[in-house]
Design a protein around this motif. Sequence first.
Motif, PDB file in Angstrom:
ATOM      1  N   GLU A   1      47.109  47.086  43.240  1.00 38.93           N
ATOM      2  CA  GLU A   1      46.380  47.896  44.100  1.00 38.93           C
ATOM      3  C   GLU A   1      45.243  48.937  43.004  1.00 38.93           C
ATOM      4  O   GLU A   1      44.304  49.013  43.048  1.00 38.93           O
ATOM      5  CB  GLU A   1      46.566  48.864  44.986  1.00 38.93           C
ATOM      6  CG  GLU A   1      47.482  48.198  46.172  1.00 38.93           C
ATOM      7  CD  GLU A   1      48.390  47.401  45.812  1.00 38.93           C
ATOM      8  OE1 GLU A   1      49.515  47.856  44.897  1.00 38.93           O
ATOM      9  OE2 GLU A   1      48.807  46.081  46.437  1.00 38.93           O
TER      10      GLU A   1
ATOM     11  N   THR B   1      42.876  46.783  41.186  1.00 42.70           N
ATOM     12  CA  THR B   1      41.621  46.499  41.889  1.00 42.70           C
ATOM     13  C   THR B   1      40.787  47.542  42.250  1.00 42.70           C
ATOM     14  O   THR B   1      39.416  47.431  42.134  1.00 42.70           O
ATOM     15  CB  THR B   1      42.043  45.554  43.164  1.00 42.70           C
ATOM     16  OG1 THR B   1      43.047  46.267  43.711  1.00 42.70           O
ATOM     17  CG2 THR B   1      42.594  44.296  42.743  1.00 42.70           C
TER      18      THR B   1
ATOM     19  N   TYR C   1      38.528  48.237  39.309  1.00 43.36           N
ATOM     20  CA  TYR C   1      37.456  47.061  39.092  1.00 43.36           C
ATOM     21  C   TYR C   1      36.353  47.697  40.242  1.00 43.36           C
ATOM     22  O   TYR C   1      35.154  47.601  39.940  1.00 43.36           O
ATOM     23  CB  TYR C   1      37.843  45.799  39.313  1.00 43.36           C
ATOM     24  CG  TYR C   1      38.316  44.813  38.025  1.00 43.36           C
ATOM     25  CD1 TYR C   1      37.313  44.961  37.183  1.00 43.36           C
ATOM     26  CD2 TYR C   1      39.648  44.485  37.771  1.00 43.36           C
ATOM     27  CE1 TYR C   1      37.768  44.164  35.980  1.00 43.36           C
ATOM     28  CE2 TYR C   1      40.011  43.700  36.832  1.00 43.36           C
ATOM     29  CZ  TYR C   1      39.051  43.611  35.893  1.00 43.36           C
ATOM     30  OH  TYR C   1      39.685  43.081  34.645  1.00 43.36           O
ATOM     31  N   LYS C   2      36.659  47.979  41.415  1.00 39.22           N
ATOM     32  CA  LYS C   2      35.856  48.245  42.660  1.00 39.22           C
ATOM     33  C   LYS C   2      35.093  49.473  42.573  1.00 39.22           C
ATOM     34  O   LYS C   2      33.906  49.662  42.839  1.00 39.22           O
ATOM     35  CB  LYS C   2      36.586  48.235  43.819  1.00 39.22           C
ATOM     36  CG  LYS C   2      36.800  46.607  44.079  1.00 39.22           C
ATOM     37  CD  LYS C   2      37.677  46.464  45.333  1.00 39.22           C
ATOM     38  CE  LYS C   2      37.925  45.033  45.543  1.00 39.22           C
ATOM     39  NZ  LYS C   2      38.933  44.774  46.653  1.00 39.22           N
TER      40      LYS C   2
ATOM     41  N   PHE D   1      37.773  40.358  41.602  1.00 38.30           N
ATOM     42  CA  PHE D   1      38.431  41.121  40.962  1.00 38.30           C
ATOM     43  C   PHE D   1      39.905  41.168  41.238  1.00 38.30           C
ATOM     44  O   PHE D   1      40.746  41.357  40.387  1.00 38.30           O
ATOM     45  CB  PHE D   1      38.025  42.607  41.342  1.00 38.30           C
ATOM     46  CG  PHE D   1      36.678  42.802  40.901  1.00 38.30           C
ATOM     47  CD1 PHE D   1      36.020  42.603  39.839  1.00 38.30           C
ATOM     48  CD2 PHE D   1      36.052  43.778  41.628  1.00 38.30           C
ATOM     49  CE1 PHE D   1      34.947  42.871  39.245  1.00 38.30           C
ATOM     50  CE2 PHE D   1      34.589  44.171  41.386  1.00 38.30           C
ATOM     51  CZ  PHE D   1      34.210  43.582  40.026  1.00 38.30           C
ATOM     52  N   GLU D   2      40.418  40.778  42.627  1.00 35.53           N
ATOM     53  CA  GLU D   2      41.710  40.425  42.783  1.00 35.53           C
ATOM     54  C   GLU D   2      42.350  39.209  42.096  1.00 35.53           C
ATOM     55  O   GLU D   2      43.432  39.255  41.649  1.00 35.53           O
ATOM     56  CB  GLU D   2      41.817  40.136  44.443  1.00 35.53           C
ATOM     57  CG  GLU D   2      41.863  41.343  45.371  1.00 35.53           C
ATOM     58  CD  GLU D   2      40.441  41.705  45.656  1.00 35.53           C
ATOM     59  OE1 GLU D   2      39.573  41.158  45.197  1.00 35.53           O
ATOM     60  OE2 GLU D   2      40.409  42.774  46.237  1.00 35.53           O
TER      61      GLU D   2
END
Length: 382
Positions: free
Chosen positions: A40, A43, A46-47, A244-245
């Motif tokens: 988590e 990700t 990335y987000k 991204f995941e």
Amino acid sequence: MNINSSTLNKVPGFLNSPLLSPDLKIIADKIYNGTRLSFEDGTLLYKKASLGFVGALANYVREKKNGKFVYFNHNFHVEPTNVCVYSCSFCSYSRLIKQREQGWELSVDQIIDIIKKYDDNPNITEVHITGGVVPKQDLAFYTELFKRIKQHRPGLHIKALTPVEFHYIFKKAKVSYQEGLKIFQEAGLNSLPGGGAEIFDKDIRDQIAGGKCSAEEWLELHEIWHKMGNHSNATMLYGHIETFEHRIDHMNRLRELQDKTNGFNAFIPLKFRNKENQMAHVPEVSVIEDLRNYAISRLFLDNFPHIKAYWAMIGRKTAQLALNFGADDLDGTIDDTTKIYSMAGAEEQNPKLTTAQLVDLIKGVGKIPVERDTLYNIVKTY
Ligand code: V47
Ligand code: SF4
């Protein structure tokens, strides 16, 4: 943030800013305390995280692991063929068997002639061999090739072939992965490059690289190779149709294998290039995204010693930038005359750098150039 006094002086001020969101502060805290990032966390970076945020953290980790060193080696690449039984949709380089007259398929003698061209360059320590997959370049072909390279130049490190080739060759020869790798090791194979990994997620892999070895097979071959006492690299092809995941899932599987074997030397993010392939309609990601990706991979892959910025693919300028965003390795002199990367749209049309050029690139961004061999033994510090 809960940062102890020994690290406090290294923490850039903005990480203590009240403007930084609490979830990102927790991640920064984990990095400065040496705590592993979760799926988590990866990700979320990335987000949500800016280039500045991940860059500052990645540079901290990079300097803790490798100081200001930037590694490179003296190598050259040989691509035995660009004809291929597979047709990955991102590949600009391969020609199908039915179009084989448009490509090349070198014989063992022709490859040995290429190897001999480097006889007058004693600094070269590595040959990197990989290419397409064709029936006639089989177990016997590569066994003979590796033996003849070693007979000709015993000190040359052979970094060759990927699970894509192994899986096809060993299946055709009806030998197990273990038996096949042992045959190649005894013939002279020293280590494996990181190619063929693409993206491990099954749905995406089926769409872009259908038919070739699965993620599980890729990982199994590297695991066996490591357990035989050897090393390898790992790549990730990013910036196409993956999420991204998927990137974090890919790195997570590599991190788990590295926990088991400690056999990986370097992680090499490979930016998807869209020239003249079946995915030409997919736009390439920005340089900002490239740098964020280097930084996040440095943060997530806490058990990988090195992150490589492959200058031939991203160009010299982005490679220089990447050295401040987690990367500590530039690959080598390369001398690639067969255009495997330029065909996909890479900046470098005929990638080749002299030692002086590599040293200048590295010194130009305030780092210390270190010539290494394939296994990161130091040859010379400049
Ligand atoms: O697996 C192919 C990639 C890889 C494209 O281990 C593309 O030191 C971007 O693995 N856009 C092969 N990438 C190269 C490779 C490698 C390179 C340098 C050093 C090392 C090492 C390994 O090239 C393939 C694939 O992921 N690739 N086409 C493309 N259009
Ligand atoms: Fe063949 Fe490799 Fe190109 Fe896929 S990426 S088509 S396996 S040469």
